[in-house]
Design an enzyme around this catalytic site. Structure first.
Site, PDB file in Angstrom:
ATOM      1  N   ASP A 160       2.432   5.834   0.902  1.00 22.16           N
ATOM      2  CA  ASP A 160       1.760   4.773  -0.179  1.00 22.16           C
ATOM      3  C   ASP A 160       0.434   5.209  -0.148  1.00 22.16           C
ATOM      4  O   ASP A 160      -0.400   5.144   0.770  1.00 22.16           O
ATOM      5  CB  ASP A 160       2.039   3.542   0.439  1.00 22.16           C
ATOM      6  N   GLY A 210       2.777   4.772  -9.661  1.00 20.16           N
ATOM      7  CA  GLY A 210       3.285   5.572 -11.250  1.00 20.16           C
ATOM      8  C   GLY A 210       2.215   6.542 -11.811  1.00 20.16           C
ATOM      9  O   GLY A 210       2.291   6.855 -12.793  1.00 20.16           O
ATOM     10  N   ASP A 231       3.198  -3.242  -7.912  1.00 20.05           N
ATOM     11  CA  ASP A 231       4.135  -4.111  -7.061  1.00 20.05           C
ATOM     12  C   ASP A 231       4.949  -4.975  -7.842  1.00 20.05           C
ATOM     13  O   ASP A 231       4.510  -5.833  -8.728  1.00 20.05           O
ATOM     14  CB  ASP A 231       3.193  -4.877  -5.955  1.00 20.05           C
TER      15      ASP A 231
HETATM   16  C1  GAL Z   1       1.780  -1.662  -1.314  1.00 18.80           C
HETATM   17  C2  GAL Z   1       3.276  -1.372  -1.472  1.00 18.80           C
HETATM   18  C3  GAL Z   1       4.153  -2.329  -1.199  1.00 18.80           C
HETATM   19  C4  GAL Z   1       3.973  -2.378   0.442  1.00 18.80           C
HETATM   20  C5  GAL Z   1       2.629  -2.600   0.638  1.00 18.80           C
HETATM   21  C6  GAL Z   1       2.292  -2.534   2.206  1.00 18.80           C
HETATM   22  O1  GAL Z   1       0.730  -0.658  -1.645  1.00 18.80           O
HETATM   23  O2  GAL Z   1       3.327  -1.330  -3.070  1.00 18.80           O
HETATM   24  O3  GAL Z   1       5.534  -1.896  -1.489  1.00 18.80           O
HETATM   25  O4  GAL Z   1       4.627  -1.252   0.707  1.00 18.80           O
HETATM   26  O5  GAL Z   1       1.783  -1.610  -0.033  1.00 18.80           O
HETATM   27  O6  GAL Z   1       1.011  -2.904   2.424  1.00 18.80           O
END
Ligand code: GAL
Length: 414
Positions: A160, A210, A231
């Protein structure tokens, strides 16, 4: 009372339409050469801790989720991965080794437990120094972390972007978006190489929302799946917006490399049954990873019925691996098709609005789908045989869906 879309077959109109072929824009797009992948030959299926438990995930909760994936029949329906999302990370020691925090006393033992159930286990990190939740990321420790995942027996990594934006992109290339994107791609490739060097087959899931049309370059740096948007939330408007944003991306998906419209919210928040059904249907039409994110120990039977609908899962997991496309829309009603192995086709009609009644129903235009004449198929939410005819009126409940599989379509399917 029927809970699925109410399909009115009463009036069979005779009007015929001129066939309009709408070639999806993405079919003309440049495709990155995917690396050969042993994993994710069909979209990964499993469960992930984030959407319901977020920071409350712990060892006990992961064990309970694994138990429930088996006990509920989800495993038999194809769910394999039990994925720990953010908030498992502790501190790095003097040798740079990342330790788990107190919620996860022994990751190797946990992985062994999940494996003992015939399941696989996933984990989460960031190319930045911190994850989105502010826990330790992998920046500068990519090889070390990848080796540790392999030693633990990890089968899936969600990576991420998070603090890589501030840590690296904005520091090293301020005001130069193109240079930032090159740095981002290099960071994903670095972890790709580190994972490959372990020799363990590990699904590599990109989570960078994306950015920079990841579908064009992700597969060439090892992505087995890549988030296409920001998200998901358990709200109809968000889910529908994400579905709309997938139109045109179908050319980029295929065995080993999939568009990821984010994890499932089925059973979460205040989604109605129709909305849960449509959400699940569209993820299947999109050949999306099916990662449930609900509270499994407290799953309601009607939610279990949606998540374990074998016919719908078979659309998602179809061996041809072709993602569905939006063929046309008429106001708030959309028609999507997905070509399936053996010449079959899935047709989904979604009513994203709430104002079409029998007075002025939506009429299904089979010509636009490349179909000629009456089509016999199976309504995958009622299990009944249905006949589709050109210009037939369809009355769908608000936010509901009609999903039909036609094994022997007549015509030339789009
Ligand atoms: C976001 C991600 C989520 C989750 C979250 C955790 O950036 O899109 O799916 O993983 O971080 O902190």
């Amino acid at each position: 009372m029927r809970v699925s879309a109410s399909l009115s077959l009463a009036v069979l109109a005779l009007t015929s339409f001129t066939a309009v072929s709408q070639t999806p824009a993405a079919s003309k797009a440049q495709l990155a050469t995917p690396q050969v992948s042993q994993v994710a030959q069909t979209p990964p299926m499993g469960w992930n801790s984030w959407n319901y438990f977020a920071g409350r995930v712990d060892d006990k909760g992961i064990r309970a989720a694994a138990d429930q994936v088996v006990a509920t029949g989800m495993k038999d329906a194809g769910y394999v991965y039990v994925n720990i999302d953010d908030t498992w990370e502790g501190e790095r020691d003097a040798n740079g080794v990342l330790h788990t925090n107190a919620k996860f006393p022994d990751m190797k033992a946990l992985a062994d437990y999940v494996h003992s159930k015939g399941l696989k286990i996933g984990i989460y990190s960031s190319p930045g120094s911190k994850t989105c939740g502010g826990y330790a990321g992998s920046l500068g420790h990519e090889e070390q972390d990848a080796r540790m995942y392999a030693e633990w027996g990890i089968d899936y990594l969600k990576y991420d972007l998070c603090s890589f934006i501030g840590d690296v992109l904005e520091k090293q290339a301020p005001n130069d978006k193109a240079a930032q994107m090159r740095l981002m791609i290099a960071a994903y490739d670095k972890m790709n190489k580190a994972l490959k060097a372990t020799g363990r087959p590990i699904v590599f899931s990109f989570c960078q929302y994306g950015w920079d049309a990841v579908w064009e370059w992700g597969p060439s740096v090892g992505a087995n799946l890549w988030r296409t948007t920001g998200d998901v939330t358990p709200e109809w408007d968000r889910i529908y917006a994400i579905v709309s944003q997938q139109a045109g991306l179908e050319a980029y998906a295929g065995p080993g490399h999939w568009n990821d419209p984010d994890m499932l919210e089925v059973g979460n928040g205040k989604l109605t049954l129709a909305e849960n059904r449509t959400h699940f249907t569209m993820w299947a039409m999109l050949a999306a990873p099916l990662l449930a994110g609900n509270d499994l120990p407290n799953m309601k039977p009607e939610i279990k019925a949606i998540l374990t609908n074998r016919d719908v899962i078979a659309i998602d997991q179809d061996s041809l691996g072709k993602q569905g496309a939006r063929i046309y829309s008429d106001g708030e009603v959309e028609v999507w098709t997905r070509p399936l192995a053996g010449g079959a086709v899935a047709i989904a009609v979604v009513d994203a609005g709430d104002s079409r009644y029998s007075t002025h129903p939506f009429h299904l235009n089979l010509h636009k789908l490349g179909l000629t004449g009456k089509q016999t198929g199976k309504d995958l939410w009622t299990g009944k045989t249905v006949e589709l005819t050109d210009n037939m009126p369809l009355e769908l409940a608000s936010h509901d869906v009609l999903l039909v599989r036609v094994d022997k379509p007549k015509g030339h399917v789009q």
